[in-house]
Write a protein that holds these residues in place. Sequence first.
Motif, short mmCIF file in Angstrom:
data_model
loop_
_atom_site.label_atom_id
_atom_site.label_comp_id
_atom_site.label_asym_id
_atom_site.label_seq_id
_atom_site.Cartn_x
_atom_site.Cartn_y
_atom_site.Cartn_z
N LEU A 62 31.92 30.40 31.55
CA LEU A 62 33.14 30.44 32.37
C LEU A 62 32.81 30.27 33.84
CD1 LEU A 62 35.20 33.28 30.68
CD2 LEU A 62 35.68 30.85 30.66
N MET A 63 31.72 30.88 34.25
CA MET A 63 31.36 30.77 35.67
C MET A 63 31.03 29.33 36.02
SD MET A 63 28.40 32.67 37.82
CE MET A 63 27.16 31.87 36.86
N GLU A 64 30.40 28.62 35.08
CA GLU A 64 30.08 27.23 35.35
C GLU A 64 31.33 26.39 35.55
OE1 GLU A 64 27.57 26.65 32.00
OE2 GLU A 64 25.83 27.50 33.02
N GLY A 78 33.81 27.67 37.20
CA GLY A 78 34.38 28.21 38.42
C GLY A 78 35.17 29.49 38.23
N ALA A 79 35.20 30.04 37.02
CA ALA A 79 35.99 31.24 36.77
C ALA A 79 35.18 32.49 37.14
CB ALA A 79 36.40 31.29 35.29
N MET A 80 35.13 32.75 38.42
CA MET A 80 34.28 33.84 38.91
C MET A 80 34.82 35.21 38.49
SD MET A 80 31.51 33.88 40.56
CE MET A 80 30.45 35.19 41.10
N THR A 81 36.13 35.38 38.48
CA THR A 81 36.69 36.69 38.13
C THR A 81 36.36 37.05 36.69
OG1 THR A 81 38.50 36.07 39.57
CG2 THR A 81 38.79 38.04 38.25
N ALA A 82 36.58 36.06 35.79
CA ALA A 82 36.29 36.31 34.38
C ALA A 82 34.81 36.64 34.20
CB ALA A 82 36.66 35.09 33.55
N PHE A 83 33.96 35.93 34.93
CA PHE A 83 32.53 36.20 34.85
C PHE A 83 32.24 37.65 35.24
CE2 PHE A 83 28.60 36.55 37.39
CZ PHE A 83 27.66 36.24 36.43
N LEU A 84 32.84 38.09 36.35
CA LEU A 84 32.54 39.44 36.82
C LEU A 84 33.07 40.50 35.85
CD1 LEU A 84 33.05 39.01 40.64
CD2 LEU A 84 30.92 39.43 39.43
N TYR A 85 34.24 40.25 35.28
CA TYR A 85 34.77 41.19 34.29
C TYR A 85 33.80 41.35 33.12
CZ TYR A 85 39.48 41.45 36.32
OH TYR A 85 40.56 41.68 37.13
#
Lengths: 192, 384
Positions: B112-114, B116-123
């Motif tokens: 997901l981070m790849e 660009g979904a930074m929020t989902a990554f952090l969760y």
Amino acid sequence: MTATVFTQLEQSLLQSLQVPAPPDADEALPLSPERPVRSLGVQHGILVLELLPEALVRVARGLRDDFGFDLFLDVTAVDWPDRTPRFDVVYHFYSTTHHVRIRLKVRVHQAADATAPDVRPEVETLTGLYGSAGYMERECHDMYGIVFRGNADLRPILLYEGFVGHPLRKDYPKQQEQPLVPYRPPQSALVR
Amino acid sequence: MVVNIGPSHPATHGTVQIIAELDGEKVLRTDVHCGYLHRGFEKECEDHTWHNLIPYVDRLNYCSALINNFAYCDGVERLMGIEITPRTKYLRTLLAEYSRLADHLTCVAASLMELGAMTAFLYLVTVRDAMYEHLAALTGARVTYSYGRIGGLAADVPEGWFKRLEEILRDYELYLERVHGLVDRNRIFIDRMRNVGTLSTAEALHWGFTGPILRSTGVPRDLRKDTPYLAYAELDFDVPVGILGDNYDRYYVRMREMDESVYMIRQLMDMIPDGPINVDDRRCVFPEKQLVYGEIESLINHFKLVMEGPVVPAGDVYVGHEAANGELGFYIVSNGEGVPHKVHVRSPSFVHMGGAHRMLDGYQLADIVTTFGSINMIGGECDR
């Protein structure tokens, strides 16, 4: 998996491969061109067959087409330096419908020398039957120097171009140093 | 045009080289080359006692090290004819599912981070980190646990560990709900993932795919159901499958598998019986320290186990466990000594690399990143 299922599998397998039964249930009979496959029985939950290299593709095709062994799991070799033939090439197959694994063992000789120039650690490739065989045969070639006849792409995979020797052979010392390889630009080795 | 991606590239999910032939932005052919993390695992194994390999097998799939531990120990135990104790059997099952959870969290978070979904990554990584800390409380290490032992486990579960586990599972549900809300029906996400990297079942089998990738093509092939080992036969769980075998299905199969793992962990917490952790077998289990200092027989026993290693009867065995990425197989050959003759790993990542080009060819250059993320190649087990 019950033992009876294995016995049935073993019998129908050997029957379909047209292997004559040993004269008096003497399983220790050596393999010969007339009897290229024999069963070593069920070992730790896996049916094990031993076969001559020339029977390999026929047996593997039979396993895939008639017995539903649709997943080529693994190929590797085992080095027994004091034995002739020196290497066991070991195949594992799995049937996703019957949930059974089977192991094939093929004995192959060490590399050619002056006395026996025709003898090489060679087996047929199974890439014609299973795509997944390609990478695994490359690894086995890297590590043991087994040549998979017909595999068009036996470039090093875990090792690099220029690596000398086959590191998983027992006579390859663990501390062996390798020659420095000069810098090469990335190779566009699209061989497929 | 031929471009070279990797072996060290911020967008590749691991150290791997992809040489791609392009027509504009479309990928015509790819050549996936691995081996950059090869460290001679199998050679090294032939030089150490059966016990001393356990820290090495941790470093295969370092996202779910416990699964490797237990698969290896299972192989050696089968050769020795050891039946592990009930408590160990259930604990290993629980920890294997817990590791699968951590592995899938890492995989989904990174892919997901790849995008660009930074929020989902952090969760997701918040949950995973709580798990890592929690496993550190059990094993003493954060990533490479070395917790399995031949014939048992390194130690029993500490006080209050299960209570904290229940808290973490509740956190998991809270955060995963948010990720589902952010991602599942997100237009950008669907456009990038749907119909990209599609595989059919026949193709997946031909190229040796197992695990979530095979299941995403729509077949419920799971070793936990098909050839039950540990305590899986006694558990109630579903095998989630996909429909199209594309990136979106692989994402969703992993998300659903995590829910099943949580469901299994909850069942196991009620099932774990009391009792000893290690089998009573002097061939492989170390005697208690108290006895080693107190009596000569135990001292000799300890000494022999350390210097010569446990004597494993001659023979060869193949064990296949359902690891987070697919079938993790150990082919172990013993010639009756304290050191293995051969330990071969059938690692899912390596086999998947052999078929990865089927999922990359014909799509866009930018899709390499997402597709490769959904394969979840782990360099440690791929290159060994």
